[in-house]
Design a protein around this motif. Sequence first.
Motif, PDB file in Angstrom:
ATOM      1  N   GLY A  65     -91.794 -87.188  57.389  1.00  0.00           N
ATOM      2  CA  GLY A  65     -91.176 -87.616  56.138  1.00  0.00           C
ATOM      3  C   GLY A  65     -89.664 -87.690  56.192  1.00  0.00           C
ATOM      4  O   GLY A  65     -89.042 -87.564  57.244  1.00  0.00           O
ATOM      5  N   GLU A  66     -89.123 -87.904  55.015  1.00  0.00           N
ATOM      6  CA  GLU A  66     -87.682 -88.047  54.848  1.00  0.00           C
ATOM      7  C   GLU A  66     -86.965 -86.716  55.045  1.00  0.00           C
ATOM      8  O   GLU A  66     -87.504 -85.656  54.716  1.00  0.00           O
ATOM      9  CB  GLU A  66     -87.363 -88.574  53.449  1.00  0.00           C
ATOM     10  N   LEU A  67     -85.764 -86.800  55.528  1.00  0.00           N
ATOM     11  CA  LEU A  67     -84.913 -85.634  55.688  1.00  0.00           C
ATOM     12  C   LEU A  67     -84.308 -85.280  54.324  1.00  0.00           C
ATOM     13  O   LEU A  67     -83.763 -86.161  53.651  1.00  0.00           O
ATOM     14  CB  LEU A  67     -83.807 -85.965  56.683  1.00  0.00           C
ATOM     15  N   PRO A  68     -84.404 -84.040  53.881  1.00  0.00           N
ATOM     16  CA  PRO A  68     -83.787 -83.663  52.604  1.00  0.00           C
ATOM     17  C   PRO A  68     -82.266 -83.891  52.659  1.00  0.00           C
ATOM     18  O   PRO A  68     -81.630 -83.632  53.682  1.00  0.00           O
ATOM     19  CB  PRO A  68     -84.098 -82.172  52.475  1.00  0.00           C
ATOM     20  N   PRO A  69     -81.674 -84.388  51.579  1.00  0.00           N
ATOM     21  CA  PRO A  69     -80.238 -84.691  51.561  1.00  0.00           C
ATOM     22  C   PRO A  69     -79.349 -83.503  51.936  1.00  0.00           C
ATOM     23  O   PRO A  69     -78.312 -83.672  52.561  1.00  0.00           O
ATOM     24  CB  PRO A  69     -79.968 -85.129  50.121  1.00  0.00           C
ATOM     25  N   GLU A  70     -79.778 -82.293  51.595  1.00  0.00           N
ATOM     26  CA  GLU A  70     -78.954 -81.119  51.905  1.00  0.00           C
ATOM     27  C   GLU A  70     -78.914 -80.814  53.406  1.00  0.00           C
ATOM     28  O   GLU A  70     -78.075 -80.031  53.859  1.00  0.00           O
ATOM     29  CB  GLU A  70     -79.408 -79.894  51.111  1.00  0.00           C
TER      30      GLU A  70
END
Length: 64
Positions: A37-42
């Motif tokens: 999945g996507e990498l968390p923005p933090e």
Amino acid sequence: MKLSVDPIGCRAHGLCADLLPESVRLDEWGYPVLAPGELPPELLADARRAVAACPALALRLRKD
């Protein structure tokens, strides 16, 4: 953003897992296994640091 790894270029140094343990773990041979999945923005800054530090230039950050 998503992380990807070039399995042919990777030399199993393990630096990516040291710098980004939230998204990268190592398999039994020391090769990275990326979280789906996507990498968390933090984690984006840490991911950029891990990509830049990869000695084999096998770790990449890409837009989906």
